[in-house]
Design a protein around this motif. Sequence first.
Motif, mmCIF file in Angstrom:
data_model
loop_
_atom_site.group_PDB
_atom_site.id
_atom_site.type_symbol
_atom_site.label_atom_id
_atom_site.label_comp_id
_atom_site.label_asym_id
_atom_site.label_seq_id
_atom_site.Cartn_x
_atom_site.Cartn_y
_atom_site.Cartn_z
ATOM 1 N N ARG A 1 0.833 -1.205 0.000
ATOM 2 C CA ARG A 1 0.000 0.000 0.000
ATOM 3 C C ARG A 1 0.872 1.262 0.000
ATOM 4 N NH1 ARG A 1 -5.148 -1.547 3.986
ATOM 5 N NH2 ARG A 1 -5.577 -3.562 2.990
ATOM 6 N N PHE A 2 1.976 1.211 0.729
ATOM 7 C CA PHE A 2 2.916 2.333 0.663
ATOM 8 C C PHE A 2 3.414 2.513 -0.770
ATOM 9 C CE2 PHE A 2 3.729 2.015 5.363
ATOM 10 C CZ PHE A 2 3.556 3.351 5.667
ATOM 11 N N GLY A 3 3.693 1.391 -1.447
ATOM 12 C CA GLY A 3 4.161 1.458 -2.829
ATOM 13 C C GLY A 3 3.116 2.057 -3.752
ATOM 14 N N GLU A 4 1.875 1.610 -3.597
ATOM 15 C CA GLU A 4 0.791 2.161 -4.415
ATOM 16 C C GLU A 4 0.627 3.648 -4.153
ATOM 17 O OE1 GLU A 4 -4.040 1.623 -5.065
ATOM 18 O OE2 GLU A 4 -2.910 0.073 -3.986
ATOM 19 N N LEU A 5 0.749 4.021 -2.893
ATOM 20 C CA LEU A 5 0.664 5.444 -2.539
ATOM 21 C C LEU A 5 1.774 6.229 -3.233
ATOM 22 C CD1 LEU A 5 -0.504 7.768 -0.751
ATOM 23 C CD2 LEU A 5 1.180 7.083 0.984
ATOM 24 N N ALA A 6 3.001 5.699 -3.190
ATOM 25 C CA ALA A 6 4.135 6.377 -3.829
ATOM 26 C C ALA A 6 3.874 6.594 -5.315
ATOM 27 C CB ALA A 6 5.415 5.560 -3.625
ATOM 28 N N ILE B 1 0.329 6.984 10.114
ATOM 29 C CA ILE B 1 -0.676 5.930 10.107
ATOM 30 C C ILE B 1 -0.618 5.198 11.446
ATOM 31 C CG2 ILE B 1 -1.413 3.801 8.975
ATOM 32 C CD1 ILE B 1 -0.067 4.948 6.405
ATOM 33 N N PHE B 2 -1.726 5.259 12.195
ATOM 34 C CA PHE B 2 -1.769 4.679 13.532
ATOM 35 C C PHE B 2 -2.820 3.582 13.619
ATOM 36 C CE2 PHE B 2 1.040 7.864 14.959
ATOM 37 C CZ PHE B 2 1.418 7.571 16.267
ATOM 38 N N ILE C 1 -2.851 12.747 11.529
ATOM 39 C CA ILE C 1 -2.963 11.362 11.987
ATOM 40 C C ILE C 1 -4.047 10.670 11.166
ATOM 41 C CG2 ILE C 1 -3.436 9.831 13.932
ATOM 42 C CD1 ILE C 1 -0.938 11.487 14.307
ATOM 43 N N ILE C 2 -3.716 9.511 10.624
ATOM 44 C CA ILE C 2 -4.678 8.723 9.852
ATOM 45 C C ILE C 2 -4.921 7.427 10.617
ATOM 46 C CG2 ILE C 2 -5.148 7.612 7.629
ATOM 47 C CD1 ILE C 2 -2.822 9.636 6.623
ATOM 48 N N ARG D 1 -6.263 5.289 -0.898
ATOM 49 C CA ARG D 1 -6.918 6.523 -1.322
ATOM 50 C C ARG D 1 -7.124 7.475 -0.156
ATOM 51 N NH1 ARG D 1 -7.028 9.053 -5.795
ATOM 52 N NH2 ARG D 1 -7.368 7.029 -6.835
ATOM 53 N N GLU D 2 -7.408 6.935 1.016
ATOM 54 C CA GLU D 2 -7.611 7.747 2.214
ATOM 55 C C GLU D 2 -6.349 8.521 2.579
ATOM 56 O OE1 GLU D 2 -8.949 6.957 6.875
ATOM 57 O OE2 GLU D 2 -8.930 5.317 5.412
ATOM 58 N N VAL D 3 -5.214 7.850 2.503
ATOM 59 C CA VAL D 3 -3.935 8.503 2.818
ATOM 60 C C VAL D 3 -3.583 9.517 1.731
ATOM 61 C CG1 VAL D 3 -1.494 8.140 3.307
ATOM 62 C CG2 VAL D 3 -3.175 6.437 4.039
ATOM 63 N N ALA D 4 -3.796 9.139 0.475
ATOM 64 C CA ALA D 4 -3.500 10.051 -0.641
ATOM 65 C C ALA D 4 -4.346 11.317 -0.551
ATOM 66 C CB ALA D 4 -3.756 9.338 -1.968
#
Length: 357
Positions: free
Chosen positions: A225-230, A303-304, A321-322, A348-351
């Motif tokens: 997911r970090f990769g997809e975000l990147a 991310i917590f 904070i997510i 998508r939430e983080v992005a």
Amino acid sequence: MDVLKLKKPPRKLLVIKPSSLGDIVHSLPFLNALRDSFPKAEIHWIIAKGLEGLLEGHPMINKLWIINKDEWKRIKGAGTTIKELRSLFKSLKAERYDIVIDLQGLLRSGILAKAAGAPVRVGFKGAREGSRIFYTHTVKGGKDIHAVDRYLEIAKFLGCDISDIKFPFPLSFTSFAAGRLGRLAEESEHARGGQLSPLSFQLPDKYAVIVPGARWETKRWHPERFGELASMLSVKSIVVGGESDADIAGVVVRNSDGNAVSAAGKTTLKELIEIIRNAMFVVTNDSGPMHIAAALNVPVFAIFGPTNPLRTGPYGKPHVIIRKALECSPCYKRKCKNLQCMEMIEVREVADAIRQN
């Protein structure tokens, strides 16, 4: 709160805070308050081997004691450990400290405080493993406040002004000013001991930092997911971490569509600080590098899941904070069969959080 009454300003102080990375970062405002209040005093600090890069050469610290505490746990090396401890105890006592402050609050640190032989030994009332029996004075830290504020409670007890909270990191290295990460100096090169390989790339002028690792498995968001975000970010991402994070950093890179590179396991601690210092923002789990970023006023998207951001989240502003507001969170579990608090956080939430800030 009562304030410690001193007949005269202390000549020499010892701070015991050997680990962990994030906790030492949290204690920097305590160091700042101590130095401002006792400008003529010598301040010594006990730190664990492997983390000394965080405080080496710090202008507020007169002497750094580096202890190999992980080796002390090994039964096979008990004989060597006993010799090392005897030597350390003798050396600490010879310093004739006026005050010892134990910010760690464990049996080992309490013993070190007692061994130093100072007439004043301060620690927390809630210190664990019976360490409080080694203190002459105890301070109520509290469990529902941030670690930074908790450490400052002891500074307040010592009569320090804690109104101006600062994280005094050592000055930036000039070799990073041009936006490159190379070998710092012969001193830093020697510290590698041949174990770390230099980065094979130059830092771009603009970049984000991704921290996919964490000490607890339950605090780690999926590296995919970090990769997809990147892959969705408008700038390149530098993935950081220790040698143990190299594999998950590789997963991030492989899922980034070529928009991330890994520095995990390839930097010294000082180099890691500089990478973070110059980043546009940091996306991270609850981790040590997260606290470095917050202390450097680099925007953090944290991310917590199982831990409480009120206690150990990025300190100050502007940070995001997510997390999911679940009844079971925070649970502080290091293992969990149903890690919904992390599973439910979508890319998508983080992005969206990054775009909106």
